[in-house]
Each structure stands twice: as C-alpha cells, then as structure tokens.
Design an enzyme around this catalytic site. Structure first.
Site, PDB file in Angstrom:
ATOM      1  N   THR A 219    -105.235   9.836  15.084  1.00 32.29           N
ATOM      2  CA  THR A 219    -104.944  11.225  14.690  1.00 32.29           C
ATOM      3  C   THR A 219    -105.944  11.637  13.613  1.00 32.29           C
ATOM      4  OG1 THR A 219    -102.624  11.093  15.213  1.00 32.29           O
ATOM      5  CG2 THR A 219    -103.199  12.591  13.428  1.00 32.29           C
ATOM      6  N   ARG A 247     -92.486  15.181  24.138  1.00 30.56           N
ATOM      7  CA  ARG A 247     -92.281  14.620  22.789  1.00 30.56           C
ATOM      8  C   ARG A 247     -93.235  15.304  21.797  1.00 30.56           C
ATOM      9  NH1 ARG A 247     -95.842  12.071  18.853  1.00 30.56           N
ATOM     10  NH2 ARG A 247     -94.632  10.599  17.651  1.00 30.56           N
ATOM     11  N   VAL A 248     -92.708  15.649  20.640  1.00 28.81           N
ATOM     12  CA  VAL A 248     -93.543  16.248  19.596  1.00 28.81           C
ATOM     13  C   VAL A 248     -93.466  15.350  18.359  1.00 28.81           C
ATOM     14  CG1 VAL A 248     -93.875  18.255  18.091  1.00 28.81           C
ATOM     15  CG2 VAL A 248     -93.194  18.601  20.460  1.00 28.81           C
ATOM     16  N   ASP A 250     -95.032  14.383  14.204  1.00 27.37           N
ATOM     17  CA  ASP A 250     -94.959  15.015  12.880  1.00 27.37           C
ATOM     18  C   ASP A 250     -96.117  15.977  12.601  1.00 27.37           C
ATOM     19  OD1 ASP A 250     -96.607  12.669  12.974  1.00 27.37           O
ATOM     20  OD2 ASP A 250     -96.866  12.870  10.807  1.00 27.37           O
ATOM     21  N   THR A 270    -100.678  10.582   8.911  1.00 28.87           N
ATOM     22  CA  THR A 270    -100.872   9.916  10.205  1.00 28.87           C
ATOM     23  C   THR A 270    -100.014   8.661  10.266  1.00 28.87           C
ATOM     24  OG1 THR A 270    -102.467   8.847  11.675  1.00 28.87           O
ATOM     25  CG2 THR A 270    -102.948   8.720   9.322  1.00 28.87           C
ATOM     26  N   GLY A 271     -99.439   8.403  11.436  1.00 29.91           N
ATOM     27  CA  GLY A 271     -98.564   7.238  11.590  1.00 29.91           C
ATOM     28  C   GLY A 271     -97.543   7.538  12.665  1.00 29.91           C
ATOM     29  N   THR A 272     -96.538   6.696  12.787  1.00 32.98           N
ATOM     30  CA  THR A 272     -95.523   6.926  13.819  1.00 32.98           C
ATOM     31  C   THR A 272     -94.701   8.157  13.435  1.00 32.98           C
ATOM     32  OG1 THR A 272     -95.471   4.548  13.992  1.00 32.98           O
ATOM     33  CG2 THR A 272     -93.805   5.734  15.227  1.00 32.98           C
ATOM     34  N   GLY A 273     -94.936   9.254  14.163  1.00 32.89           N
ATOM     35  CA  GLY A 273     -94.443  10.561  13.775  1.00 32.89           C
ATOM     36  C   GLY A 273     -92.945  10.661  13.556  1.00 32.89           C
TER      37      GLY A 273
HETATM   38  N1  ASP Z   1     -98.504  11.033  13.747  1.00 36.82           N
HETATM   39  C1  ASP Z   1     -98.944  11.109  15.110  1.00 36.82           C
HETATM   40  C2  ASP Z   1     -97.742  11.381  15.986  1.00 36.82           C
HETATM   41  O1  ASP Z   1     -96.737  10.727  15.827  1.00 36.82           O
HETATM   42  C3  ASP Z   1     -99.620   9.883  15.605  1.00 36.82           C
HETATM   43  C4  ASP Z   1    -100.602   9.231  14.659  1.00 36.82           C
HETATM   44  O2  ASP Z   1    -100.813   9.708  13.557  1.00 36.82           O
HETATM   45  O3  ASP Z   1    -101.200   8.202  15.033  1.00 36.82           O
HETATM   46  O4  ASP Z   1     -97.816  12.193  16.868  1.00 36.82           O
END
Ligand code: ASP
Length: 353
Positions: A219, A247-248, A250, A270-273
């Site tokens: 991301t 799916r949406v 963060d 950024t990370g698991t939304g």
């Molecule tokens: N945050 C993003 C999402 O969950 C994915 C990511 O940052 O790697 O859509």
C-alpha cells in the site's frame, strides 16, 4: 494644488493599506514564523515481512529508486510553493503507476481474480476529505478521491457509483487487464492454497488474512506540510490479497487509514486494514495529540506499538505534525519508507534500522 493634496493623500492611503495587507497576510506571517526547512514530506510503500534475506540487490534498488523518485517529485511541488494536497497527489500517482507497489498498476487480486482499488485524500486546513473504494477501472484512484473531495458534496463513493462519477469528471479509465502482474497473480494462487488448508476455522481465516498482508505489503501513502503550514495526507491500495470482492480496508476510511488536521498532524497507515479500522488508527494519533498533549512521535508509537498489537494488528504509520516533525512507526520487520530530513535531504529506508 488641491488636486496634488488629494493625490498625495490617496497615495499615502494606498501605501498604508498595502503595508497593512502585507503585515496581516497569513501567508507572509506563516513564512516568517516557520523555522528550519519550511516544507516536509514523508511517504510509505507498505509494511510487512520485508527482510534483506528475501530481497535481491536488483529488486531492492528498484524499490529505492522508485521511492526516491516519488519523494523528490512531491518535494519539488512543495519547494515551488505548491500545496500539500498537490504534493500528496503527485507522489502517490508515481507509486500507483509502478508495478512494485500494491496500489494502481501493482494492485493485488481479490479471491475472484479481480482488482478492487481503494484510496483517500484529506486536507488538514479545511478537514475536507475524499475517498473511493472498490473501483476497478481507474488508473489513479488517488486523483478520483481528490475529485470526490473537490467536486462532490460527498466523502466516500464506492464501486459503480464512483466509476460513473469518474466518467462524468473525465477520469482516465483502464481495463481490468491493466492491473495484471504475474507476481500478484502467483501471490493469489499461494493465498488460495493456504486458505484451502485452513478453511474450517474463522480464527484460521483471520490469521491467513493477516499472514497474507504481512507478506504481500505495498500500500502507498504520503503526508506533507507545505509553505503555508497546511497539512495533507493520502493513501492508495489494492487492499489485501485474496480478499472477498466488496471488502473495503482502512485506507479509504477517514480516521482509520488516512487523516489530516492542521491543528495536529497528517497520518497515512498501512497494514491489515481490519485492525486499523477497529483501532481508528489515524484519528487516534491526532486525538492523542489534541486532547492528551502527546507529541506526534509518542502518539504514533502508542498506537502502533501498544494499541494495535493488543488486538493483533500489524503494520505501521507515517505522520507529520504541524511544526514539521516526522514520525514513522511500524511493528513489522520492515516498511518501505522515505522522507525529507531536517537538512532537506532525501532518506530512503526499507528494513528495521
Ligand atoms: N491497509 C491495506 C488494507 O487493508 C493493506 C495494506 O496496507 O497492506 O486494505
């Protein structure tokens, strides 16, 4: 003679008025007040299990080059007195056009083998924001997010509605094939194999989602402070590999993955939304500064190193406060990141250092 007096008086009046305008102009005031490098910029290209051991020197060079290119392009906008919003959009478009990152061209695949893109942008001066989610044919979702902010009364448009709006605004459309990259396709096949092995338990599915994000980072985000003292932030993503269609994450949720407020800071995450939405990460950092008196560094560390791990959230944030202090925090082994340092020099980093 009378004419001369009148004209002298008029002249004096004009001079007095002009000097008053100059003295009271917020632009001039803010330029004179700010010390150090007056414009600042930081970017990220995703966080996750990014280890030197898994990286070839060639690939590492490609990442470093693209991050520097995007950073310097945004910095150039700011140095030429451009707005933080323009800097954020310029920077993110470069990252969206690269296949290296999970945004625009390099977006990951959904379970169904499609690409659904999310993006958001926020103006710290007005607290106006624009976002899009689940768009499938937009080359630069960050620009569409900005159009939603500037040319619609709404904040978030999704799917077909977002694309109809994009067509009305003359946005650049691309076919779904544009987003195909072999690397992301292989990642989807791997994720599906993992999913078949762990299909029965919801807990295992959650873990698989987290694992897939951890490995398949990318991301992109940008935070900027311009010469006028205005903050802006933006984030763009393809989401998580193997996500359900619809799916949406963060990134397009204002306050979760993206937030900017001139009184506090600009944040891009950024990370698991799913975890970032539940922790309302970006606004939480701003709120800790506003109501708790924390610095941008303290607030970012508290959210990323303490609050997120408590619920199992992995990832990171970049943030800039109203005085130009930059904070970068992540609880993963690595994070693609770059910023302009105190001396105005570009710094690019990938691993934990
Ligand atoms: N945050 C993003 C999402 O969950 C994915 C990511 O940052 O790697 O859509």
């Amino acid at each position: 003679m009378g004419k001369l007096i009148i004209s002298l008086n008029t002249h004096c009046c004009i001079l007095i008025m002009l000097s008053l305008i100059v003295i009271s102009s917020p632009t001039t005031h803010s330029r004179q007040q700010r010390s150090g490098p007056s414009v600042r910029l930081a970017i990220h290209g995703g966080a996750g299990t990014i280890l030197k051991a898994n990286m070839t020197p060639e690939l590492e060079m490609q990442y470093r080059d693209k991050l520097s290119e995007a950073l310097l392009a945004g910095y150039d906008v700011l140095k030429k007195d451009g707005s933080s919003l323009d800097a954020v959009e310029t920077t993110i478009k470069i990252l969206e056009d690269s296949p290296l990152f999970n945004a625009g061209k390099g977006a990951v695949f959904t379970h169904d083998g499609t690409n659904e893109l999310d993006a958001a942008i926020m103006d710290g001066k007005t607290l106006k924001a624009g976002a899009v989610a689940g768009v499938k044919h937009i080359k630069n979702p960050i620009s569409l997010a900005r159009m939603v902010m500037e040319h619609s009364p709404h904040v978030l448009l999704v799917g077909e509605g977002a694309e109809v709006f994009a067509r009305e605004r003359g946005m650049h459309f691309v076919p779904q094939e544009y987003f195909y990259t072999e690397r992301r396709w292989k990642q989807l096949q791997q994720a599906k194999e993992e999913e078949t092995r762990t299909k029965d338990s919801l807990e295992q599915q959650k873990k698989a989602l987290s694992d897939s994000t951890e490995k398949k980072h990318g991301t992109v985000g940008c935070v900027a402070l311009d010469r006028m003292g205005n903050l802006a932030s933006g984030t763009s993503t393809g989401g998580t590999t193997n996500k359900r269609f619809g799916r949406v994450g963060d990134s397009p949720i204002i306050g979760a993955g993206t937030y900017a407020n001139n009184h506090t800071c600009a944040v891009s995450a950024t990370g698991t939304g799913e975890y970032f939405i539940r922790s309302v990460v970006a606004h939480d950092i701003s709120a800790m500064m506003e109501y708790g008196g924390m610095s941008v560094g303290q607030a970012s560390e508290t959210v990323v190193m303490k609050k997120l791990p408590e619920i199992g959230g992995d990832g990171g944030v970049i943030a800039i406060d109203k005085d130009g202090n930059i904070a970068i925090s992540f609880n993963t082994p690595g994070m693609y990141r770059a910023y302009i340092d105190d001396d105005g020099k570009p710094v690019v980093k990938i691993y934990k250092e």
